[in-house]
Write an enzyme that holds these catalytic residues in place. Structure first.
Site, PDB file in Angstrom:
ATOM      1  N   ASP A 301       0.842  -1.471   0.092  1.00 52.75           N
ATOM      2  CA  ASP A 301      -0.069   0.352   0.173  1.00 52.75           C
ATOM      3  C   ASP A 301       0.720   0.965   0.279  1.00 52.75           C
ATOM      4  O   ASP A 301       2.255   1.078   1.235  1.00 52.75           O
ATOM      5  CB  ASP A 301      -0.715   0.463   1.230  1.00 52.75           C
ATOM      6  CG  ASP A 301      -1.711   1.370   1.899  1.00 52.75           C
ATOM      7  OD1 ASP A 301      -1.439   2.433   2.132  1.00 52.75           O
ATOM      8  OD2 ASP A 301      -2.830   1.052   0.722  1.00 52.75           O
ATOM      9  N   HIS A 314      -6.406  14.030  -8.900  1.00 55.33           N
ATOM     10  CA  HIS A 314      -5.801  13.041  -8.511  1.00 55.33           C
ATOM     11  C   HIS A 314      -4.854  12.705 -10.242  1.00 55.33           C
ATOM     12  O   HIS A 314      -4.512  11.264  -9.739  1.00 55.33           O
ATOM     13  CB  HIS A 314      -7.281  12.886  -8.645  1.00 55.33           C
ATOM     14  CG  HIS A 314      -8.069  12.711  -7.949  1.00 55.33           C
ATOM     15  ND1 HIS A 314      -8.257  11.816  -7.045  1.00 55.33           N
ATOM     16  CD2 HIS A 314      -8.610  13.976  -6.887  1.00 55.33           C
ATOM     17  CE1 HIS A 314      -8.782  12.302  -5.779  1.00 55.33           C
ATOM     18  NE2 HIS A 314      -8.981  13.508  -6.103  1.00 55.33           N
ATOM     19  N   GLU A 344      -5.001   2.665  -3.644  1.00 51.78           N
ATOM     20  CA  GLU A 344      -3.419   2.289  -4.155  1.00 51.78           C
ATOM     21  C   GLU A 344      -3.120   1.070  -3.491  1.00 51.78           C
ATOM     22  O   GLU A 344      -2.064   0.553  -2.504  1.00 51.78           O
ATOM     23  CB  GLU A 344      -3.073   3.509  -3.158  1.00 51.78           C
ATOM     24  CG  GLU A 344      -2.827   3.462  -1.974  1.00 51.78           C
ATOM     25  CD  GLU A 344      -4.492   4.364  -1.355  1.00 51.78           C
ATOM     26  OE1 GLU A 344      -4.850   4.600   0.075  1.00 51.78           O
ATOM     27  OE2 GLU A 344      -5.447   4.442  -2.200  1.00 51.78           O
TER      28      GLU A 344
END
Length: 435
Positions: A301, A314, A344
């Site tokens: 992550d 973004h 993610e």
């Protein structure tokens, strides 16, 4: 005409009136010496009416001059030809003539046997039109119509294929000119030819519908997908003949591949999506159990990813995800699989890999990400959880444990690797615990 003796009358009657075909005897000046009733009926006259006529009164194909010349030149060797004759009512018929010249009572006569071939001609014309129609249809079919024969001795041939076969396979005239099917069939890729042959043998036994999709090497060197449909029939000599159609379905196959790729691929990063990764995970768990081989999984992550989106937008966040997914793909084996788990979060499946080796892979990936220089962001880090499949463990348990290992890595400061060692209670009754 001189009077006939009794025997001559019987002879003429036998030859003329009982003959199956029309018969007429002509003088060299074109007049009728005698005609049988069958020929008179053929033209719609009575035999008496015929005696007042000349051959050019009913023949429409030749002029009077041409007919007189023909009558002069007919000899005993005979003449055979086709012509068209006009009936009394004005309609015409096609006839076939066999003529012979002979002397009778000092006069040269031409003996003609006449057969009405109008129906035969009409049939021939209908067949010709039908053949032209079929050829026209075949030329418009987006593929190739064909017949494929397998003889009792095993030899193969194409008794028929339409013009489309040349374009379909990019075949040369030399390949199409022989009787053997080998030059055409050799264009099928070897790995597909085995399946095609098996299907041919099966449908030859059952005389059932043949359907196959296979790849060929086109004459231009490209690989094309061909779909074949045909029905087999058994012939009297034991041969099996398949009649059907071949279609180029290359574009359809490419479209199907694109649809499949879209169904199993994450639209942003281009790696496996969660649904497909779960399918791969189930498959690898079954294989690991079957062959008693290790299987490990990594979950990672990106640290503080929300701040990247908040600060840089973004689009910048998407660029980071794409870059990280590529970095990881470039640093794992071809047998390993990476999938986007969500947001993610990513998973990496490591077949035939134990926990220690998997930990080493995770550490390598952590350093690769941490050392990379991203535009605008400079550097980012990721946290990793690592687990190894335990005996009789299912995919849900494995995913839960790797998630807990990742949570521990983040709780202990991020940018680190944590492993989950034990998935089941040990002999002292203690529960599972991360390392």
């Amino acid at each position: 005409m001189q009077s006939l003796t009794k025997h001559e009358t019987i002879l003429w009657s036998t030859l003329f009136e009982h003959a199956w075909d029309g018969m007429v005897v002509l003088r060299q000046n074109g007049s009728v010496y005698r005609a049988n009733r069958r020929y008179a009926d053929m033209l719609g006259y009575t035999p008496e009416e015929m005696k007042a006529l000349h051959v050019w009164d009913w023949d429409t194909q030749f002029s009077q001059k041409e007919l007189l010349e023909m009558l002069q030149n007919v000899d005993s060797s005979g003449a055979h030809f086709e012509t068209q004759q006009r009936r009394k009512d004005g309609t015409t018929i096609d006839v076939e003539l066999n003529n012979n010249g002979a002397y009778y009572r000092g006069e040269k006569l031409v003996f003609c046997i006449v057969r009405d071939i109008t129906a035969h001609k009409e049939t021939e014309e209908q067949l010709r039109q039908n053949e032209e129609l079929l050829q026209g249809i075949a030329s418009q079919v987006p593929g190739a119509l064909h017949q494929y024969r397998m003889a009792p001795d095993g030899s193969r041939s194409f008794p028929y294929f339409s013009e489309g076969i040349a374009e379909l396979g990019g075949l040369t005239q030399e390949e199409l000119s022989g009787t053997s099917a080998e030059p055409v069939m050799s264009h099928i890729l070897p790995e597909d030819a085995v399946d095609v042959e098996a299907r041919l043998q099966e449908t030859a036994k059952t005389l059932s519908h043949f359907h196959a999709e296979f790849r060929i090497c086109h004459g231009d060197g490209s690989i094309r997908w061909i779909e074949s449909h045909s029905m087999p029939q058994k012939e009297a000599d034991g041969s099996i003949v398949w009649t059907g159609i071949l279609l180029d379905v290359t574009q359809r196959k490419k479209a199907e591949e694109r649809v499949l790729e879209m169904a199993i691929t994450d639209g942003l990063t281009g790696i496996t999506n969660r649904q497909e990764f779960n399918r791969l995970l189930e498959h690898e768990i079954e294989r690991a159990a079957r062959y008693d081989t290790p299987l490990s999984m990594i979950m990672y992550d990106l640290d503080y990813f929300k701040k990247i989106n908040d600060r840089f937008g973004h689009n910048a966040g998407d660029d980071v995800l794409i870059t990280v997914a590529k970095l990881v793909n470039d640093n794992i084996r071809s047998i390993d699989s990476q999938g986007r788990w969500g947001g993610e979060e990513f998973m990496v499946l490591l077949p035939q890999t134990g926990l220690d080796a998997a930990r080493g892979v995770a550490e390598k990936l952590r350093r690769v990400i941490a050392d990379h220089r991203f535009e605008q962001l400079d550097t980012i880090t990721a946290s990793f959880g690592v687990v190894e499949l335990a005996i009789r463990e299912d995919s849900r348990s494995l995913a839960q444990r790797v998630d807990e290992a990742l949570y521990r890595a983040k709780a202990l400061g991020r940018n680190r690797v944590e492993v989950y060692i034990s998935p089941v209670p040990d002999s002292n009754g203690s529960g599972p615990s991360p390392a």
